[in-house]
Design a protein around this motif. Structure first.
Motif, short mmCIF file in Angstrom:
data_model
loop_
_atom_site.label_atom_id
_atom_site.label_comp_id
_atom_site.label_asym_id
_atom_site.label_seq_id
_atom_site.Cartn_x
_atom_site.Cartn_y
_atom_site.Cartn_z
N GLU A 163 55.18 -26.93 10.39
CA GLU A 163 55.66 -26.68 9.03
C GLU A 163 54.69 -26.17 8.05
N LEU A 164 53.69 -26.84 8.03
CA LEU A 164 52.39 -26.20 7.26
C LEU A 164 51.97 -24.79 7.90
N TRP A 165 51.91 -24.40 8.98
CA TRP A 165 51.51 -23.21 9.42
C TRP A 165 52.58 -22.28 9.00
N LEU A 166 53.99 -22.67 9.37
CA LEU A 166 54.89 -21.85 8.74
C LEU A 166 54.96 -21.34 7.35
N ASN A 167 54.83 -22.53 6.63
CA ASN A 167 54.65 -22.31 5.09
C ASN A 167 53.84 -21.25 4.75
N GLU A 168 52.21 -21.57 5.19
CA GLU A 168 51.15 -20.56 4.96
C GLU A 168 51.49 -19.33 5.19
N LEU A 169 52.14 -18.93 6.45
CA LEU A 169 52.59 -17.54 7.04
C LEU A 169 53.30 -16.96 6.12
#
Length: 158
Positions: free
Chosen positions: A2-8
């Motif tokens: 979820e963190l990676w998707l948010n950053e993307l």
């Protein structure tokens, strides 16, 4: 994850990346792939209101180029369509499209039938540049109306 998707998503929304993202998504969504570019456009404009007009123009350009690509694919697909030839709906569609000519490409903004319409215009060998002009007008109007309407419906900041 979820963190990676948010950053993307944050990275793609940056003005220096957001317009290119809108262009690519608009291009792909104008082909025969089932995809919509309006949420991406709205998201960018909502996060960066100063990009309203550049985003509308970039989305229009990407979607028009995608429509031109569909026109080109239709131009080269005579053999594949021969199986459909002779049906009643084929005959009615051809009469309607031939009557309207390139102006039929104004309807390229419509969901479901708009993208195949560009391909059929190419298959019928309708003039490329007039079709492109009508595609661009229809797609620009759709993006302008939909984005302005969404901004009116959802006026607050996220």
């Amino acid at each position: 994850m979820e963190l990676w998707l948010n950053e993307l998503m944050q990275w793609l929304a940056l003005p220096q990346h957001g317009l290119s993202t809108v262009f690519v998504v608009a291009f792909i969504s104008a082909t025969l792939l089932p995809m919509g570019s309006e949420p991406v456009l709205f998201g960018l404009v909502k996060l960066n209101p100063e990009l309203f007009w550049p985003a509308i123009l970039v989305a229009t350009a990407g979607n028009t180029l995608g429509g031109m690509f569909s026109w080109w694919m239709g131009w080269g697909t005579h053999k594949a369509v021969n199986r459909w030839r002779g049906s009643g709906s084929h005959h009615r569609a051809l009469i309607w499209l031939e009557k309207l000519g390139p102006k039929a490409c104004l309807l390229s903004w419509l969901p479901v039938i708009g993208d195949p319409l560009c391909a059929v215009a190419g298959w019928l060998k309708m003039p490329f540049w007039p079709c492109t002009l009508y595609m661009a007008i229809g797609k620009f109007a759709r993006y302008l109306v939909m984005t302005a309407g969404l901004l009116w419906v959802f006026p607050g900041q996220f």
